[in-house]
Scaffold this motif. Structure first.
Motif, PDB file in Angstrom:
ATOM      1  N   UNK A   1      54.944  52.614 103.889  1.00  0.00           N
ATOM      2  CA  UNK A   1      56.287  52.206 103.464  1.00  0.00           C
ATOM      3  C   UNK A   1      56.216  51.078 102.443  1.00  0.00           C
ATOM      4  N   UNK A   2      55.390  50.068 102.732  1.00  0.00           N
ATOM      5  CA  UNK A   2      55.272  48.928 101.821  1.00  0.00           C
ATOM      6  C   UNK A   2      54.703  49.358 100.473  1.00  0.00           C
ATOM      7  N   UNK A   3      53.677  50.182 100.478  1.00  0.00           N
ATOM      8  CA  UNK A   3      53.051  50.591  99.213  1.00  0.00           C
ATOM      9  C   UNK A   3      53.969  51.503  98.416  1.00  0.00           C
ATOM     10  N   UNK A   4      54.565  52.486  99.063  1.00  0.00           N
ATOM     11  CA  UNK A   4      55.382  53.451  98.331  1.00  0.00           C
ATOM     12  C   UNK A   4      56.694  52.870  97.825  1.00  0.00           C
TER      13      UNK A   4
ATOM     14  N   UNK B   1      52.930  50.994  88.883  1.00  0.00           N
ATOM     15  CA  UNK B   1      53.001  52.458  88.809  1.00  0.00           C
ATOM     16  C   UNK B   1      53.870  53.032  89.931  1.00  0.00           C
ATOM     17  N   UNK B   2      55.120  52.586  89.997  1.00  0.00           N
ATOM     18  CA  UNK B   2      56.021  52.984  91.077  1.00  0.00           C
ATOM     19  C   UNK B   2      56.140  54.496  91.229  1.00  0.00           C
ATOM     20  N   UNK B   3      56.196  55.188  90.111  1.00  0.00           N
ATOM     21  CA  UNK B   3      56.341  56.648  90.178  1.00  0.00           C
ATOM     22  C   UNK B   3      55.122  57.279  90.852  1.00  0.00           C
ATOM     23  N   UNK B   4      53.962  56.769  90.579  1.00  0.00           N
ATOM     24  CA  UNK B   4      52.732  57.293  91.193  1.00  0.00           C
ATOM     25  C   UNK B   4      52.668  56.888  92.661  1.00  0.00           C
TER      26      UNK B   4
ATOM     27  N   UNK C   1      55.090  56.404  94.767  1.00  0.00           N
ATOM     28  CA  UNK C   1      56.004  57.204  95.595  1.00  0.00           C
ATOM     29  C   UNK C   1      55.430  58.574  95.930  1.00  0.00           C
ATOM     30  N   UNK C   2      54.523  59.082  95.085  1.00  0.00           N
ATOM     31  CA  UNK C   2      53.948  60.415  95.309  1.00  0.00           C
ATOM     32  C   UNK C   2      52.581  60.365  96.001  1.00  0.00           C
ATOM     33  N   UNK C   3      52.105  59.189  96.339  1.00  0.00           N
ATOM     34  CA  UNK C   3      50.804  59.065  96.997  1.00  0.00           C
ATOM     35  C   UNK C   3      50.818  59.737  98.361  1.00  0.00           C
ATOM     36  N   UNK C   4      49.656  60.236  98.743  1.00  0.00           N
ATOM     37  CA  UNK C   4      49.512  60.688 100.124  1.00  0.00           C
ATOM     38  C   UNK C   4      49.471  59.446 101.002  1.00  0.00           C
TER      39      UNK C   4
ATOM     40  N   UNK D   1      61.596  59.437  87.091  1.00  0.00           N
ATOM     41  CA  UNK D   1      60.510  60.315  87.537  1.00  0.00           C
ATOM     42  C   UNK D   1      59.147  59.762  87.160  1.00  0.00           C
ATOM     43  N   UNK D   2      59.055  59.105  86.003  1.00  0.00           N
ATOM     44  CA  UNK D   2      57.775  58.558  85.551  1.00  0.00           C
ATOM     45  C   UNK D   2      57.993  57.183  84.924  1.00  0.00           C
TER      46      UNK D   2
END
Length: 166
Positions: A13-16, A26-29, A31-34, A127-128
Motif C-alpha cells: 500500500x505504501x509503495x503503490x 515513477x508513480x505510474x510504474x 501502481x502496476x508493480x506486483x 496512465x504514465x
C-alpha cells in the motif's frame, strides 16, 4: 537499528500509493508493480530512508498519534506502544514501535499522513509519467499552472450539467 515487522499488504500500500518523493517519482510504474516488486522496493526504502528517520524521530503520545490518524488507523493508536512522527520531503509519517524502543526496536505500523486533508480535493492519476509531463508542458505553453488548468477543465465539464442533473 529499528527492525520492521509491517504486514506485507501495508508495505505494498505504501509503495503503490505513497508519496512520490519518498517511494519513487515513477508513480505510474509503482501502481502496476506486483506485490513482490513493491515489497522489494519497500525493503530498499526502509533500509536507506525510513529506518534512519524513524530511529531519530521524536516520540509523540498515543493521543497525539490518534489525532494525526484518520479512519480505522486511529484504532491502532493505543497505549502500550511508542509512536514517532517524522517528515520526509514534506510528507508526514507516524510510526508505531514497541513501547521500550530506543535507537533499537521494532516498528509494526507505519502511516503516511495525507498532506492535504480537504474534502474539496480531487486527485487525478495519469496512465504514465510521460502523459503527466506532456500535460504540464501544455499548461506551461498556455502560461497556466498545471493544477489551475486541470481545475478549469474539470469545472468547465461540471458546469455543462445543471445542478439537478441525474
Amino acid at each position: 537499528m529499528i527492525d520492521e515487522s509491517l504486514f506485507p499488504q501495508s508495505k505494498v500500500y505504501l509503495v503503490k500509493g505513497g508519496d512520490a518523493k519518498v517511494f519513487g517519482e515513477d508513480s505510474d510504474i509503482r501502481r502496476r508493480m506486483t506485490d513482490t516488486q513493491a515489497i522489494e522496493r519497500f525493503k530498499n526504502i526502509w533500509e536507506k530512508v525510513l529506518e534512519p528517520e524513524i530511529r531519530k524521530a521524536p516520540i509523540i503520545t498515543a493521543e497525539e498519534a490518534k489525532e494525526l490518524l484518520e479512519g480505522k488507523q486511529r484504532d491502532y493508536a493505543i497505549r502500550g506502544f511508542q509512536f514517532r512522527q517524522f517528515s520526509l520531503h514534506s510528507a508526514v509519517f507516524v510510526a508505531r514501535l514497541n513501547k521500550d524502543a530506543t535507537e533499537d526496536g521494532v516498528c509494526d505500523q507505519l502511516w503516511g499522513i495525507g498532506a492535504h486533508r480537504d474534502n474539496t480535493r480531487l486527485c487525478m492519476y495519469f496512465e504514465t509519467v510521460e502523459e503527466k509531463l506532456r500535460f504540464e508542458e501544455i499548461a506551461s505553453n498556455l502560461k497556466i499552472e498545471p493544477r489551475q488548468l486541470a481545475l478549469q477543465l474539470v469545472m468547465d465539464f461540471v458546469h455543462k450539467f445543471p445542478a439537478d442533473w441525474h
